[in-house]
Design a protein around this motif. Structure first.
Motif, PDB file in Angstrom:
ATOM      1  N   LEU A  93     102.667 -53.383 -29.100  1.00  0.00           N
ATOM      2  CA  LEU A  93     101.625 -54.161 -29.958  1.00  0.00           C
ATOM      3  C   LEU A  93     102.555 -55.425 -29.999  1.00  0.00           C
ATOM      4  O   LEU A  93     103.943 -55.165 -30.154  1.00  0.00           O
ATOM      5  CB  LEU A  93     101.498 -53.256 -31.221  1.00  0.00           C
ATOM      6  CG  LEU A  93     100.331 -52.023 -31.087  1.00  0.00           C
ATOM      7  CD1 LEU A  93     100.124 -51.153 -31.862  1.00  0.00           C
ATOM      8  CD2 LEU A  93      98.741 -52.726 -30.228  1.00  0.00           C
ATOM      9  N   ARG A  94     102.033 -56.631 -30.534  1.00  0.00           N
ATOM     10  CA  ARG A  94     102.583 -58.190 -30.588  1.00  0.00           C
ATOM     11  C   ARG A  94     101.937 -58.091 -32.154  1.00  0.00           C
ATOM     12  O   ARG A  94     101.085 -57.329 -32.326  1.00  0.00           O
ATOM     13  CB  ARG A  94     102.542 -59.349 -29.624  1.00  0.00           C
ATOM     14  CG  ARG A  94     103.122 -59.174 -28.563  1.00  0.00           C
ATOM     15  CD  ARG A  94     102.562 -60.601 -27.648  1.00  0.00           C
ATOM     16  NE  ARG A  94     102.647 -61.744 -27.951  1.00  0.00           N
ATOM     17  CZ  ARG A  94     104.451 -61.478 -28.383  1.00  0.00           C
ATOM     18  NH1 ARG A  94     105.607 -60.367 -27.222  1.00  0.00           N
ATOM     19  NH2 ARG A  94     105.169 -62.656 -28.681  1.00  0.00           N
ATOM     20  N   ASP A 102      95.771 -57.092 -34.433  1.00  0.00           N
ATOM     21  CA  ASP A 102      96.758 -57.312 -33.571  1.00  0.00           C
ATOM     22  C   ASP A 102      96.632 -55.858 -32.945  1.00  0.00           C
ATOM     23  O   ASP A 102      97.013 -55.788 -31.666  1.00  0.00           O
ATOM     24  CB  ASP A 102      98.322 -57.129 -34.129  1.00  0.00           C
ATOM     25  CG  ASP A 102      98.510 -58.681 -34.975  1.00  0.00           C
ATOM     26  OD1 ASP A 102      97.866 -59.614 -34.428  1.00  0.00           O
ATOM     27  OD2 ASP A 102      99.691 -58.389 -35.668  1.00  0.00           O
ATOM     28  N   GLU A 105      93.572 -56.348 -30.221  1.00  0.00           N
ATOM     29  CA  GLU A 105      94.111 -57.289 -28.946  1.00  0.00           C
ATOM     30  C   GLU A 105      94.917 -56.224 -28.294  1.00  0.00           C
ATOM     31  O   GLU A 105      94.883 -56.289 -27.398  1.00  0.00           O
ATOM     32  CB  GLU A 105      94.928 -58.269 -29.871  1.00  0.00           C
ATOM     33  CG  GLU A 105      93.848 -59.500 -30.063  1.00  0.00           C
ATOM     34  CD  GLU A 105      94.622 -60.995 -30.753  1.00  0.00           C
ATOM     35  OE1 GLU A 105      96.142 -60.935 -30.593  1.00  0.00           O
ATOM     36  OE2 GLU A 105      93.671 -61.557 -31.169  1.00  0.00           O
ATOM     37  N   GLY A 106      96.296 -55.947 -28.688  1.00  0.00           N
ATOM     38  CA  GLY A 106      96.481 -54.961 -28.480  1.00  0.00           C
ATOM     39  C   GLY A 106      96.122 -53.528 -27.252  1.00  0.00           C
ATOM     40  O   GLY A 106      96.479 -53.235 -26.058  1.00  0.00           O
ATOM     41  N   CYS A 107      95.482 -53.100 -28.326  1.00  0.00           N
ATOM     42  CA  CYS A 107      95.145 -52.192 -27.335  1.00  0.00           C
ATOM     43  C   CYS A 107      93.776 -52.233 -25.947  1.00  0.00           C
ATOM     44  O   CYS A 107      93.744 -52.015 -24.954  1.00  0.00           O
ATOM     45  CB  CYS A 107      93.424 -51.126 -27.987  1.00  0.00           C
ATOM     46  SG  CYS A 107      94.769 -50.606 -29.418  1.00  0.00           S
ATOM     47  N   ASN A 110      97.028 -54.503 -23.411  1.00  0.00           N
ATOM     48  CA  ASN A 110      97.622 -52.806 -22.961  1.00  0.00           C
ATOM     49  C   ASN A 110      96.973 -51.750 -21.850  1.00  0.00           C
ATOM     50  O   ASN A 110      97.392 -50.373 -22.006  1.00  0.00           O
ATOM     51  CB  ASN A 110      98.322 -52.327 -23.651  1.00  0.00           C
ATOM     52  CG  ASN A 110      99.623 -53.128 -23.892  1.00  0.00           C
ATOM     53  OD1 ASN A 110     100.260 -54.280 -23.019  1.00  0.00           O
ATOM     54  ND2 ASN A 110      99.597 -54.148 -25.721  1.00  0.00           N
ATOM     55  N   PRO A 131      98.526 -45.320 -29.841  1.00  0.00           N
ATOM     56  CA  PRO A 131      98.793 -47.173 -30.730  1.00  0.00           C
ATOM     57  C   PRO A 131      98.108 -47.317 -32.205  1.00  0.00           C
ATOM     58  O   PRO A 131      97.117 -46.961 -32.487  1.00  0.00           O
ATOM     59  CB  PRO A 131      98.132 -48.217 -29.924  1.00  0.00           C
ATOM     60  CG  PRO A 131      97.088 -47.776 -28.521  1.00  0.00           C
ATOM     61  CD  PRO A 131      97.246 -46.258 -28.725  1.00  0.00           C
ATOM     62  N   GLN A 423     108.392 -58.315 -30.162  1.00  0.00           N
ATOM     63  CA  GLN A 423     107.016 -58.066 -30.240  1.00  0.00           C
ATOM     64  C   GLN A 423     106.492 -59.563 -31.394  1.00  0.00           C
ATOM     65  O   GLN A 423     106.191 -58.215 -32.536  1.00  0.00           O
ATOM     66  CB  GLN A 423     106.620 -57.192 -29.937  1.00  0.00           C
ATOM     67  CG  GLN A 423     106.889 -56.348 -29.014  1.00  0.00           C
ATOM     68  CD  GLN A 423     105.970 -56.294 -27.553  1.00  0.00           C
ATOM     69  OE1 GLN A 423     106.114 -58.011 -27.297  1.00  0.00           O
ATOM     70  NE2 GLN A 423     104.812 -55.847 -26.743  1.00  0.00           N
TER      71      GLN A 423
END
Length: 747
Positions: A93-94, A102, A105-107, A110, A131, A423
């Protein structure tokens, strides 16, 4: 039962070992012996020389390293894991705008990696923490760690669990895969160093300062091949999470592990997190889970070395830049910063990470912010907080600490690693601009947090980090410096006194957790065929039985060469499950001793200059059948990422020759079929020149303890030989011949 043995069984094993050694046993020795395999059980082992076979109680994997670990496990064709294990989605996760955006967007970004890990966990019987559920080490501490246990983890900070009396060791993915197959994990029998703590911490001094004091004394190389065992009245004065801060950063010492002896503080923690059943089982084994009396009466007869630290004398400190063993007392920091020409203002403060994100840590920082708020002050710089787990987040929300952070303008990030492992989508400082940040993290290598090589990152405690955010001045010392309120009135911050545990316990939540399935043989492991992020592994070729002749040198690295330099994180974390793609970052951060370039070298076959190392490696693999890497001291320091061994292997590396190796990286090289060799005479490193060709001879006679000869051929000059040493045993030589450890184990 959490223990693999009962009290009478354990006592019999330990009595046998006492008779064998002729003395009492340390706490760490007891854990080792109670998990020892038959292969070494009957032998009196020589520390640093003889291997010990160990059977761990469980395995923990984080998402960046779990990908390669599970891909290797799948090569075994096993139906299910044989040791309890969990996967934790915390590294990918960024950190940018805050927890909610975040995480969303990360889910999405990735998704294919999470789908792979989730499906692999289901198929093979692992627990899965999705996550946003928390940082691996905090989640393990809350849910799985227990005194007297043994755990392997695919992250170098796995020893965090030592704060709960568990012997926890960072390893590469191949080690984890073998352990999950039920195979013994082999490591050199470690030296046990006793760290006797007396007194109590006072004022602004914290557990972070204790481990910084250890780094000041031992440096990043001083713990290699050692387990640090903390004991004494001072140890008992520390809470379980304070202990964890110290054992977590034992990784920075290069230690095999660090552990505290079981005590009442650990019992209190287990009950606070709702694990009364585990606490009762551990309490019933308390006689086993202790040091023998000789450890305190005659410690020199038990430990290889005894370190004395009076906690009363520990002073607050910062560590950095660029190395966690560059330690400066806060009282001396202003002068040091001026002498070094560092920027005098703080550019950002980052709170959290697996090292300092406990309830007590965040309470201490919140206390400082609240003191400042009462005077009309708030942080002068960007202040980011990464809670250690969803449990910690929900607990600080319940206890109104979150409110204090939000009122102070702190950006709350997802419960994940974020900036600690690079990240961080930082936008406030352009790349290349010199600046200073303070973090409560565990590492501060150049460019690690924000990819800016000019960022000077300093490690410090949570309370000190909050104070620096308020002051905005790098030299601020709250013990003697004064702040001014919004009304212009002078005041001083008071050292916080946070509770060891939440008064009402940690909030109980398993949000994001999916327990292992009993039978999921029909579950399909999801790997999209055209994926740029995931790639099924092909076994490395076995050794062909021939010597390595006239190999070119890919690079001779100069100075500190960490796993961050060999296989950088940051944007490259996206490719940790795709060997072909992750290999494109090989040695991107390494300094070339021949040309003084970073990440580039000269092709000795064509004379072409400024060639990125991955391209150069491919050329040498094609034209010369491979290459050799030359390393400096403590080569491979840092994380457990085995990509730093797999990528050179994939691109054709036959051997790495260094002045010395960091423990985990040396083990990873062996696992992947690369020969890790050391100069018998360290000064021979200086004799190696860019256009030399190396022939590693008599490999058919490779044997434990027997030096290896390498012939150096140099155009226009006579060839000469140098002697190399190695730590390979018979089993590890078999790995080399088979092509890799896993290939050897499976065959």
């Amino acid at each position: 039962m959490i223990f693999r043995f009962d009290a009478s069984e354990a006592q019999a094993i330990l009595d046998t070992k006492r008779r064998m050694l002729g003395r009492g046993l340390s706490y760490a020795e007891k854990i080792l012996f109670l998990h020892e395999g038959e292969g070494s059980y009957a032998k009196r082992l020589n520390p640093g020389k003889d291997p010990i076979d160990l059977y761990p109680d469980r395995v923990a994997l984080q998402d960046a390293t779990a990908q390669m670990a599970m891909l290797q496990f799948m090569q075994s064709q096993a139906e299910k894991i044989r040791v309890p294990a969990t996967i934790h989605c915390d590294h990918l996760l960024r950190a940018s705008r805050g927890a909610e955006p975040d995480l969303a967007e990360g889910c999405e970004a990735n998704r294919e990696v999470y789908d792979f890990l989730s499906s692999a966990a289901e198929r093979y019987g692992l627990g899965f923490w999705g996550p946003g559920s928390g940082i691996i080490h905090q989640v393990v501490f809350e849910n799985y760690a227990f005194p007297g246990g043994l755990m392997l983890g695919t992250d170098s900070h796995t020893p965090n669990a030592g704060g709960l009396g568990m012997l926890a060791i960072g390893v590469g993915g191949a080690d984890a895969a073998e352990a999950m197959l039920g195979l013994p994990w082999e490591t050199p029998y470690p030296l046990i160093v006793g760290v006797h703590l007396t007194g109590r911490l006072t004022g602004w001094a914290s557990a972070k300062d204790v481990i910084l004091e250890m780094l000041r004394r031992f440096t990043v190389k001083g713990g290699t091949g050692k387990i640090f065992e903390y004991f004494g009245d001072g140890a008992q004065s520390l809470s379980a999470t304070e202990k964890a801060t110290i054992t977590n950063m034992g990784a920075e010492l290069g230690a095999t592990s660090s552990v505290f002896v079981y005590d009442e503080g650990m019992d209190a923690y287990l009950r606070s997190v709702g694990r009364a059943g585990d606490a009762d089982k551990v309490e019933a084994m308390s006689e086993i889970l202790s040091q023998d009396k000789r450890c305190t009466d005659e410690p020199e007869s038990v430990f290889a070395e005894v370190v004395e630290i009076d906690l009363q004398s520990v002073r607050p400190a910062h560590a950095g830049p660029f190395s966690p063993d560059s330690v400066t007392d806060v009282a001396d920091f202003r002068r040091k910063a001026q002498e070094e020409g560092w920027p005098q203002t703080v550019s950002a403060v980052l709170l959290g990470s697996c090292t300092n994100s406990s309830y007590s840590d965040l309470h201490a920082a919140a206390d400082i912010l609240e003191q400042a708020a009462r005077q009309g002050l708030e942080p002068k710089v960007p202040f980011l907080l990464s809670p250690g787990s969803i449990q910690i987040f929900e607990t600080i929300r319940r206890d109104h600490l979150l409110e204090i952070f939000l009122k102070a303008g702190v950006t709350i990030l997802a419960s994940s690693c974020g900036p600690c492992i690079g990240q961080w989508e930082r936008k406030d400082v352009p790349k290349g601009m010199p600046n200073v940040i303070f973090t409560t993290f565990n590492r501060n290598f150049r460019g690690r947090n924000d990819a800016n090589p000019e960022t000077r990152a300093f490690l410090t405690s949570p309370a000190m980090a909050a104070a620096l955010a308020i002051a905005g001045d790098v030299g601020f010392d709250p013990e003697r410096d004064t702040l001014h309120s919004s009304a212009g009135e002078p005041f001083k911050l008071v050292p916080p006194k946070p509770p060891a545990l939440p008064p009402d316990g940690l909030v109980s939540t398993k949000e994001g957790f999916r327990p292992p399935k009993e039978d999921a043989r029909r579950t399909e492991v999801i790997i999209p065929p055209e994926s740029e992020r995931l790639e099924r592994l092909k076994p490395f070729d076995p050794w062909d039985g021939k010597d390595f002749i006239e190999l070119p040198i890919l690079v001779k690295t100069a100075g500190k060469t960490t796993t961050d330099h060999i296989s950088p994180g940051g944007r490259w974390l996206a490719y940790r499950g795709h060997l072909s793609n992750i290999s494109k970052n090989l040695l991107e951060g390494a300094l070339n001793a021949f040309t003084r370039e970073t990440g580039h070298g000269t092709n000795v076959l064509t004379g072409a200059r400024g060639i990125p190392f991955p391209d150069l490696a491919r050329s040498y693999k094609e034209e010369s059948g491979g290459f050799v890497i030359i390393g400096d001291w403590n080569y491979g320091e840092g994380s457990s990422r085995e990509h730093a061994a797999m990528t050179p292997r994939f691109l054709g590396a036959k051997a790495v020759i260094a002045r010395s190796f960091a423990r985990i990286h040396e083990a990873n090289l062996k696992k992947q079929g690369i020969l890790p060799l050391t100069f018998s005479e360290p000064s021979d490193y200086d004799r190696i020149e860019a256009f030399d060709r190396l022939s590693i001879l008599d490999l058919d006679k490779l044997a434990p303890g027997k030096p290896v000869m390498v012939k150096i051929s140099r155009e226009g000059s006579d060839s000469f030989e140098i002697r190399l040493d190695h730590s390979l045993n018979e089993k590890q030589i078999a790995w080399f011949r088979a092509g890799s450890a896993l290939r050897g184990a499976v065959s």
